[in-house]
Scaffold this motif. Structure first.
Motif, PDB file in Angstrom:
ATOM      1  N   ASP A 195      -9.403 -18.260 -48.117  1.00 41.68           N
ATOM      2  CA  ASP A 195      -9.198 -19.378 -49.037  1.00 41.68           C
ATOM      3  C   ASP A 195      -9.114 -20.705 -48.282  1.00 41.68           C
ATOM      4  O   ASP A 195      -9.682 -21.717 -48.713  1.00 41.68           O
ATOM      5  N   ASP A 233     -12.552 -21.741 -47.216  1.00 41.49           N
ATOM      6  CA  ASP A 233     -13.287 -22.318 -48.351  1.00 41.49           C
ATOM      7  C   ASP A 233     -12.892 -23.780 -48.562  1.00 41.49           C
ATOM      8  O   ASP A 233     -13.740 -24.651 -48.744  1.00 41.49           O
ATOM      9  N   HIS A 260     -15.366 -27.078 -48.090  1.00 35.76           N
ATOM     10  CA  HIS A 260     -15.560 -28.082 -49.141  1.00 35.76           C
ATOM     11  C   HIS A 260     -15.194 -29.480 -48.629  1.00 35.76           C
ATOM     12  O   HIS A 260     -15.902 -30.449 -48.913  1.00 35.76           O
ATOM     13  N   TRP A 291     -21.317 -20.208 -48.910  1.00 37.14           N
ATOM     14  CA  TRP A 291     -20.900 -21.287 -49.805  1.00 37.14           C
ATOM     15  C   TRP A 291     -22.110 -21.863 -50.533  1.00 37.14           C
ATOM     16  O   TRP A 291     -22.510 -23.005 -50.313  1.00 37.14           O
TER      17      TRP A 291
END
Length: 120
Positions: A66, A69, A73, A100
Motif C-alpha cells: 500500500d 502504491d 502515485h 500501476w
C-alpha cells in the motif's frame, strides 16, 4: 536543464533495517500471543508461534505494498514516468506499467479530437 537526481541509498542497509524493525514487531505479537491459552504440546505452541509470525508478516507485506502504491502515485504526480518509477522499484518500465496501469496519463489532446479547419 539536468534531469532529476536519483536518490542514493546504501546498498542493503534499508533492507537490513526494515528486517530488524519487522522482526521486533513480530516478536511483540508472538510475545502477546504467549499470554493466550497455550496448547499442551510444545509442537502445537511452536506451530501457533509460526502461524502468528506468518500472519504478521502477511500484514506487513500488504502495508508495504500500500505504501509503494502511494509513493508511485506521488512520484507520478510529481512528473516521474514509468521508466523512473520502475527503476526505483527495480523493475522494467513495462513491469511498472503492469503494476500501476493508468498511473501516467498523457493529457495532451489526441489529433483526432482537435477540430480541423475547412477551407472553401
Amino acid at each position: 536543464m539536468p534531469g532529476p537526481a536519483s536518490t542514493p541509498h546504501p546498498s542493503g542497509e534499508t533492507a537490513a533495517l526494515v528486517s530488524q524493525v519487522v522482526e521486533e514487531l513480530v516478536r511483540r505479537f508472538v510475545q502477546d500471543d504467549v499470554h493466550s491459552p497455550a496448547p499442551a504440546d510444545p509442537a502445537g505452541a511452536a506451530r501457533r508461534r509460526a502461524l502468528v509470525r506468518l500472519s504478521v508478516l502477511a500484514d506487513v507485506k500488504q502495508a508495504v505494498r500500500d505504501l509503494e502504491d502511494q509513493a508511485a502515485h506521488a512520484a507520478a504526480a510529481g512528473g516521474a514516468g514509468y521508466p523512473e518509477i520502475g527503476q526505483a522499484v527495480s523493475m522494467s518500465r513495462q513491469g511498472a506499467r503492469r503494476r500501476w496501469p493508468g498511473l501516467i496519463t498523457n493529457n495532451a489532446p489526441s489529433p483526432a479530437s482537435q477540430p480541423t479547419s475547412r477551407r472553401s
